[in-house]
Design an enzyme around this catalytic site. Structure first.
Site, PDB file in Angstrom:
ATOM      1  N   LYS A   1       0.820  -1.214   0.000  1.00 38.10           N
ATOM      2  CA  LYS A   1       0.000   0.000   0.000  1.00 38.10           C
ATOM      3  C   LYS A   1       0.852   1.262   0.000  1.00 38.10           C
ATOM      4  O   LYS A   1       0.449   2.288  -0.546  1.00 38.10           O
ATOM      5  CB  LYS A   1      -0.911   0.012   1.235  1.00 38.10           C
ATOM      6  CG  LYS A   1      -1.981  -1.073   1.228  1.00 38.10           C
ATOM      7  CD  LYS A   1      -2.708  -1.118   2.575  1.00 38.10           C
ATOM      8  CE  LYS A   1      -3.746  -2.242   2.614  1.00 38.10           C
ATOM      9  NZ  LYS A   1      -4.331  -2.385   3.961  1.00 38.10           N
TER      10      LYS A   1
ATOM     11  N   TYR B   1      -5.906  -5.067  -6.592  1.00 38.54           N
ATOM     12  CA  TYR B   1      -5.546  -4.984  -5.175  1.00 38.54           C
ATOM     13  C   TYR B   1      -4.975  -6.312  -4.679  1.00 38.54           C
ATOM     14  O   TYR B   1      -3.939  -6.346  -3.999  1.00 38.54           O
ATOM     15  CB  TYR B   1      -6.781  -4.593  -4.358  1.00 38.54           C
ATOM     16  CG  TYR B   1      -6.560  -4.591  -2.875  1.00 38.54           C
ATOM     17  CD1 TYR B   1      -5.958  -3.516  -2.242  1.00 38.54           C
ATOM     18  CD2 TYR B   1      -6.974  -5.672  -2.093  1.00 38.54           C
ATOM     19  CE1 TYR B   1      -5.750  -3.511  -0.868  1.00 38.54           C
ATOM     20  CE2 TYR B   1      -6.770  -5.676  -0.719  1.00 38.54           C
ATOM     21  CZ  TYR B   1      -6.167  -4.595  -0.112  1.00 38.54           C
ATOM     22  OH  TYR B   1      -5.961  -4.594   1.247  1.00 38.54           O
TER      23      TYR B   1
ATOM     24  N   TYR C   1      -2.007  -0.494  11.275  1.00 36.95           N
ATOM     25  CA  TYR C   1      -3.393  -0.842  11.606  1.00 36.95           C
ATOM     26  C   TYR C   1      -3.887  -0.047  12.819  1.00 36.95           C
ATOM     27  O   TYR C   1      -3.582   1.127  12.946  1.00 36.95           O
ATOM     28  CB  TYR C   1      -3.530  -2.360  11.830  1.00 36.95           C
ATOM     29  CG  TYR C   1      -3.067  -3.156  10.638  1.00 36.95           C
ATOM     30  CD1 TYR C   1      -3.678  -2.992   9.394  1.00 36.95           C
ATOM     31  CD2 TYR C   1      -2.016  -4.052  10.732  1.00 36.95           C
ATOM     32  CE1 TYR C   1      -3.262  -3.722   8.291  1.00 36.95           C
ATOM     33  CE2 TYR C   1      -1.587  -4.783   9.639  1.00 36.95           C
ATOM     34  CZ  TYR C   1      -2.212  -4.606   8.422  1.00 36.95           C
ATOM     35  OH  TYR C   1      -1.797  -5.320   7.339  1.00 36.95           O
TER      36      TYR C   1
ATOM     37  N   VAL D   1       0.221  -8.434   6.751  1.00 40.13           N
ATOM     38  CA  VAL D   1      -0.129  -9.673   7.458  1.00 40.13           C
ATOM     39  C   VAL D   1       0.751 -10.852   7.048  1.00 40.13           C
ATOM     40  O   VAL D   1       0.659 -11.926   7.633  1.00 40.13           O
ATOM     41  CB  VAL D   1      -1.617 -10.068   7.275  1.00 40.13           C
ATOM     42  CG1 VAL D   1      -2.522  -9.074   7.974  1.00 40.13           C
ATOM     43  CG2 VAL D   1      -1.953 -10.236   5.816  1.00 40.13           C
TER      44      VAL D   1
END
Lengths: 307, 307, 307, 307
Positions: C69, C191, C243, C261
């Protein structure tokens, strides 16, 4: 439709459910409520014909708690009329019955007069007019049952007041939005006393005849409420009277009703009778577990509900 | 990196922004704050070298409001150490739109010590130890600036207290979750007095040197906080110090900072200096509009930020 | 400040934490990720001096997941400039990292580009310009590390796509608010492929030097981003990169960072170096448990952080 | 109670409200609905005696939209029985302001079968059994009115499908929680076709006699639903049938009802008759403005409601 045999129905429902006494969980957020005997179980039905039928512990008084909200609302509507609805809504809450989320989202206007926040607004209306607001509620109740006003248990009220932090949070939040006029402490005092009123199943069933009879005094026949308003209160009870389980309660029982954490539930079969059931064990939504089952059994056996 | 010319920077930022005085909206939720002259504009920078540079109304005292939360937190951490973090989090709130929602959702534990709910928990810690908690904050501030303790404006505190319904709602909600130990009224009183402390840009810049200097006393060099804790407070200021605009403030300014609705913003450039800007007009997030612009300009002109 | 001994620090942190390998919980929401060996543990540090230091499994490639990202955002900002900020915010989310609540409340504008919803908007920007958007991300990454573009694992991308119902919900919701321009399926495809890019610690540390070096190409020195934008990306990483634990991460570690993750975390020490740690076991917030500990240890041992 | 004079009531209500045609706002979220003539106004009442009374545009077909949810629910209950209630609740939603919030908070189980999310679960049940689910709904409707199945308008369905991003968001969210079994696209297709079914007031009033007659076929007398289930569907209509205005609708009208954004409202007076009103102008809650007024007038003039 064949006429109801209320005497037989009350007996049968009581007998069928007697073995299930003790189910559910007695409210224990204040010590005074936690001491109630969980095995108590009473039913009373008051017919519009003036006859009263009961079974079990129907004559023992208990803490009516949120059932008082119904009668406080009746008084507030007599005072304010429709203007009340600018300060409190008439929609089911759809969230935990004492949630602050909705109140914050909707600028301090509670969803309905039966959630705690809404009941506080109703009490605020009474406070603005009465020096001792709970007296007004007690007098209305006495008048409805042709008796001296029922009393409230001062120890329960005091205990409730000491644990009223969440209600205090809602009251202050509404105050910050300008939807509470009297001092917060005064409103909370009156609210806690009103909740601590003690009545029996037979007394509450007779009082609720006001709504079964569409606004006429339960015994005298004098008109206390316009018929259309009495019907509308029944609508409000059906959609909002049993905390966040109102949809499920309407689905299973099909009667307008108001419950309290003391284990009482008052229900109305318009045009026929009013009922009150008492059993202290509560279900997860805070309604009397056995009381709900009893009313469900009543409508199943009788084939009667508003639907 | 070439050394900072703080004197020139302060002068230049002040001169560049002077014409924009009056922008933003002065806090008016209590009358006492609304009377402040919106044209006030001061800047002070205190270097770790002990030199102080200022421009405009840098010597005039103003209501420090939420800037006090930083110093109350330092006291509470000195008392409780890490145990404090069981009662208050260290995450940005992210919920401009409904501060009570988070509190309800997370069982009465506020997101961080700089939102009002978190600051009330911090004050509750002080109340448990000090008969007059705001005195402790005032004494810490006096000690940091080698002066008699700054005073609070009793009229502002009283006015704030009368309009504290929303803070009262949060305090009662936390009390209902068991996360407030002292009586709600006592905590609110202390909180409102602490917010009403009055200091000038120069005083606040000197006091904040504690964090620029990683825990050493601004002038004496005595260690008041462990270095790692001072750094961590800077982290907390960066992520949570400017209300719900912390992300945007970090993006634009890039310095740990704490703002107050009185129009002050304290900022820290670790290892170099502390700054304080004052201009009463606020932006939508409640941060001083001109103050934020001034700090943004400072980091742009100096090429310095924590990033 | 004495210069960093990156080689020694990397060695020591790796040695100290080696015994804790296996802690945390490997992401298992898609089968392809669940098969990773939980005992893997690598660290790499790339200095602005061009030297690279590493320990453990620093050369093994892993699924970079959300770390992508950051690089997609850099591309989108190169295309759109400030206009991007009309479609995505820069505030910490304060709610579960894939929550729909905020998105609904704020009319389809995600809080920041590092939560999934925000990353989908960024990918939508890339989709509007590139036929094969993940190629653009891969090419940027290749360019930053002076290598052929790293590849994505098609099986992981496909598996991720099949389980992307929650991301699909967010994408459709944003589409309903008009904040997604390309077809939902196209955005989700791109994505998921972008998340499945595979790189090693050494590669990611080198790529992240772009931000440590304030926008200069990691090796060549060519300017790829304005210095102020690079700093601002560091600010965004600090407040939003890990996060819902960004506040805690800043408090403990004190470095701008982006986690995925897959167990990787990239961190930036502006003006000095970039780091990448990899250990597949995650903490409750979804950040690598050992990776966070390693970075915390790094800043403690070195005495370096942005604060 | 004196018998209802349905013919006179229908005439009078229609005449009284004729002048108010055009009030409210015609649904325009899809072009096909926006073209409906806002001056249309029809009423039909079907008595359990088999007689039909109507006024105005009672024979013109319109898009039944959400009214279809009632009949799809009847089919799903016939298939699944009580097991359906594990996948969808029966509580009012209470969350006008954020429908996805509830779904997220309650793990993908919609509050009731009449909000869109709940209706999607119902359609998912039909999809699992029927290759062409909307055919099953159309066949049930045809069977209830002793006619060929009514058709759906393919252009309306297609237009609705193209704008179904919000419903898609809810469907994907439920899919992520495992509460949708068929492919999302298939469910959305079937849902949009079902909403596009076209019927007239007279047809819908006759179909709804099923519930007024407690489960007997409107003309033949054959039992299609157990009496208790029919009553329970009435309860569900009363508490959940009119979007987020169910409490207000029950208060004002006092009848179980289901509305659609096409401007139709079906209402049930148990044991007596079923009604359908059509007027395309909607109120803020999405219910036909004139339709609600007409039903309120009907219960006021007749003195009949469930309360």
């Amino acid at each position: 439709m064949r006429p109801l045999n209320l005497a037989a129905l009350v007996e049968r429902v009581h007998a069928e459910l007697l073995a299930q006494r003790g189910r559910g969980r007695v409210a224990d957020y204040i010590p005074a409520l936690a001491t109630v005997d969980p095995m108590r179980f009473g039913i009373a039905a008051a017919g519009l014909d003036g006859r009263l039928h009961c079974a079990g512990d129907a004559h023992q008084r208990f803490s009516i708690q949120s059932i008082s909200k119904l009668f406080a609302l009746i008084l507030a509507l007599q005072m304010e009329g429709r203007a009340l609805w600018r300060r409190v809504g008439r929609e089911p809450s759809g969230t935990a019955f004492n949630s602050l989320v909705q109140l914050e989202h909707e600028a301090g206007v509670p969803r309905n007069p039966f959630i705690n926040a809404g009941a506080l607004v109703v009490v605020d209306v009474l406070c603005a007019r009465h020096a001792v607001p709970q007296n007004a509620v007690q007098e209305l109740l006495g008048r409805l049952i042709d008796s001296p006003p029922p009393r409230h248990d001062a120890a329960v009220a005091r205990s409730e007041r000491e644990h009223a932090h969440r209600n205090a949070a809602m009251a202050h939040l509404m105050k910050s939005f300008g939807n509470l006029r009297c001092p917060v402490d005064q409103v909370l005092d009156a609210y806690c006393r009103q909740c601590a009123i003690e009545m029996s199943c037979t007394e509450l069933a007779r009082a609720a005849l006001l709504l079964a009879g569409h606004g006429l005094h339960p015994s005298g026949g004098e008109r206390l409420l316009p018929g259309s308003l009495a019907k509308r209160l029944n609508a409000l009870l059906l959609t909002c009277g049993t905390y966040d389980a109102a949809g499920d309660f309407a689905f299973r029982v099909g009667l307008p009703a108001k419950s309290g954490v003391g284990g009482g539930i008052v229900a109305v079969l318009p045009g026929e009778c009013a009922l009150c059931v008492w059993s202290p064990g509560l279900d997860e939504a805070g309604n009397s577990l056995l009381g709900t089952l009893a009313l469900e059994r009543f409508t199943t056996l009788s084939g009667r509900s508003v639907f």
